[in-house]
Design a protein around this motif. Sequence first.
Motif, short mmCIF file in Angstrom:
data_model
loop_
_atom_site.label_atom_id
_atom_site.label_comp_id
_atom_site.label_asym_id
_atom_site.label_seq_id
_atom_site.Cartn_x
_atom_site.Cartn_y
_atom_site.Cartn_z
N LEU A 177 -25.96 50.40 18.77
CA LEU A 177 -26.26 49.01 19.11
C LEU A 177 -25.28 48.05 18.45
N PHE A 178 -24.65 48.50 17.37
CA PHE A 178 -23.62 47.72 16.68
C PHE A 178 -22.37 48.57 16.57
N ALA A 179 -21.22 47.95 16.69
CA ALA A 179 -19.96 48.69 16.70
C ALA A 179 -19.38 48.81 15.30
N ASP A 180 -19.11 50.03 14.88
CA ASP A 180 -18.39 50.28 13.64
C ASP A 180 -16.91 50.02 13.92
N ASP A 181 -16.33 49.07 13.21
CA ASP A 181 -14.95 48.67 13.49
C ASP A 181 -13.93 49.52 12.75
N SER A 182 -14.41 50.50 11.97
CA SER A 182 -13.49 51.37 11.24
C SER A 182 -14.15 52.75 11.09
N LEU A 183 -14.33 53.40 12.22
CA LEU A 183 -14.99 54.72 12.21
C LEU A 183 -14.26 55.69 11.30
N PRO A 184 -14.98 56.50 10.51
CA PRO A 184 -16.44 56.49 10.34
C PRO A 184 -16.88 55.73 9.09
N THR A 185 -16.04 54.78 8.64
CA THR A 185 -16.28 54.12 7.35
C THR A 185 -17.57 53.32 7.32
N GLY A 186 -17.82 52.54 8.36
CA GLY A 186 -19.00 51.70 8.39
C GLY A 186 -18.68 50.24 8.16
N TYR B 250 -18.88 46.53 9.58
CA TYR B 250 -19.60 45.75 10.57
C TYR B 250 -19.53 44.26 10.23
N ASP B 251 -19.12 43.45 11.20
CA ASP B 251 -19.12 42.00 11.01
C ASP B 251 -19.14 41.34 12.39
N ARG B 252 -18.65 40.09 12.50
CA ARG B 252 -18.72 39.33 13.75
C ARG B 252 -18.01 40.01 14.92
N TYR B 253 -17.05 40.90 14.62
CA TYR B 253 -16.31 41.54 15.69
C TYR B 253 -17.20 42.44 16.55
N SER B 254 -18.31 42.90 16.00
CA SER B 254 -19.21 43.73 16.80
C SER B 254 -19.75 42.95 17.99
N ASN B 255 -20.13 41.69 17.76
CA ASN B 255 -20.64 40.85 18.85
C ASN B 255 -19.53 40.54 19.85
N GLU B 256 -18.37 40.19 19.37
CA GLU B 256 -17.24 39.87 20.24
C GLU B 256 -16.84 41.10 21.06
#
Length: 447
Positions: free
Chosen positions: A217-226, A228-234
């Motif tokens: 439901l939320f995008a990890d922007d640096s897999l698999p580190t974890g 998450y910030d505003r970029y998930s919504n964008e």
Amino acid sequence: MRKSIIVATALLVGFLGMGPDARAQSRSDAQLLLTATLDEEVRAFLKQEVTAHVADIKSLNPPPDRVVGALTTGEFSWGTFMRTLGDYSAFASTNTIAGREVPQMIGKMAQIELSHGGKTWAQLYAAMALHSYGRDLNQNALWQSLSPEGKETYRSLLDPSRFYDAKTHTLIHLPENYFGVAARIAAIDYDLGLNKDRASLDDLLNRAAAQFTSGALFADDSLPTGRYDRYSNEYVRAIYDAAKLAGREDLVKAVSPSLKRQMALWWDLLSPDGYGYPWGRSLGAISYMDTMEIVGFLGAHPEFRPVPLQQLAPAYNAAWMWLRNDFNKDTHLLSIFAFGRGDYAYITKEREWQQTTTFLAKIIAAHKMFMRGMGSEGIEQFSLRPAFGNVARFEFFRDGPERKFGVWLVRQGGMQFALPLVTGPKAATSDYEPMPHGFPGLAVPVE
């Protein structure tokens, strides 16, 4: 002791997060703003500022190093202004700004951006500029203004392979959210007929949406580190827009649960002055732009709204007022480097103009959708102050058997805070720590 410090910090965020707005807000909750008044104000501002920026460009051969005194030599600079001009031309129904023919200007900027090695956002904004003149290239004023060589230049600029490797299905040294950028470029290319390979488009869209189609439901922007910030919504909005444009209803359906959940989180994070995500990268003015973009998106897509549009409108206006007050009418620039401001490392003086023209472009696009939604629902006036309900919950970004990530959300009367538990890209979490929002001269700690 460490846990006590973290909780104390969170509480400090809460007590200070809503106070400044209350002090600055002299109007009562009962006061209303006419939708038409807001529309007139935004339109007048955009006309004045877009005109000022165009008028200051005396020639594009060679391109100026500065426009309105700000450097134009940073990443995405000319591509961003291409989008601004294309969006404004459609918004104001004109191909002429400050006596200049806009399609010809955009065509020359494409050559500049390509010569600078423009990628990612520069490519997307160039694609959006071309798309703003219509999907039929035979009737597209920008495309028709280009020479055969100019058309090849533009086509080259819109090639996602400049940062996406189709063979390995990987981005070239970029965070995950850039899949959203690649997906939108590819969808626009196909819609315009610049790329007729449907299989390659679907392959890229499938890869770009992989996190969401796999159940996230939320995008990890640096897999698999974890991370998450505003970029998930964008990111999820980008996938939704690309899927819609490409007619991929399967992907539209797949990302819809994420959109619903992420919009609810954004609303629960929102401060009364229109400020959204209080941690992560690209904060400050971008967080207010996010609010206007998100409300515009929700104006067009009511199925994802956390509250009715009547309640979203005050948040849109609050974010607009902050940005408008932050804008320097004498320099025609946002106050990005004012005293006390903090910016992530990639926001350099070379990108001051780019950040300002990003603001102009984002507001144009958001306002079109917002006003269309307000008109279709007959909302002629709304409250000046956003109204929020109480919140006390923990939102998990990842709740698996191993590492867990999320944010603790509290809004109780005059107290509000958000305590994110996420991972930064470097040692420690300097750019992900919570910070009191709204104190004069105090900004989020960054690199």
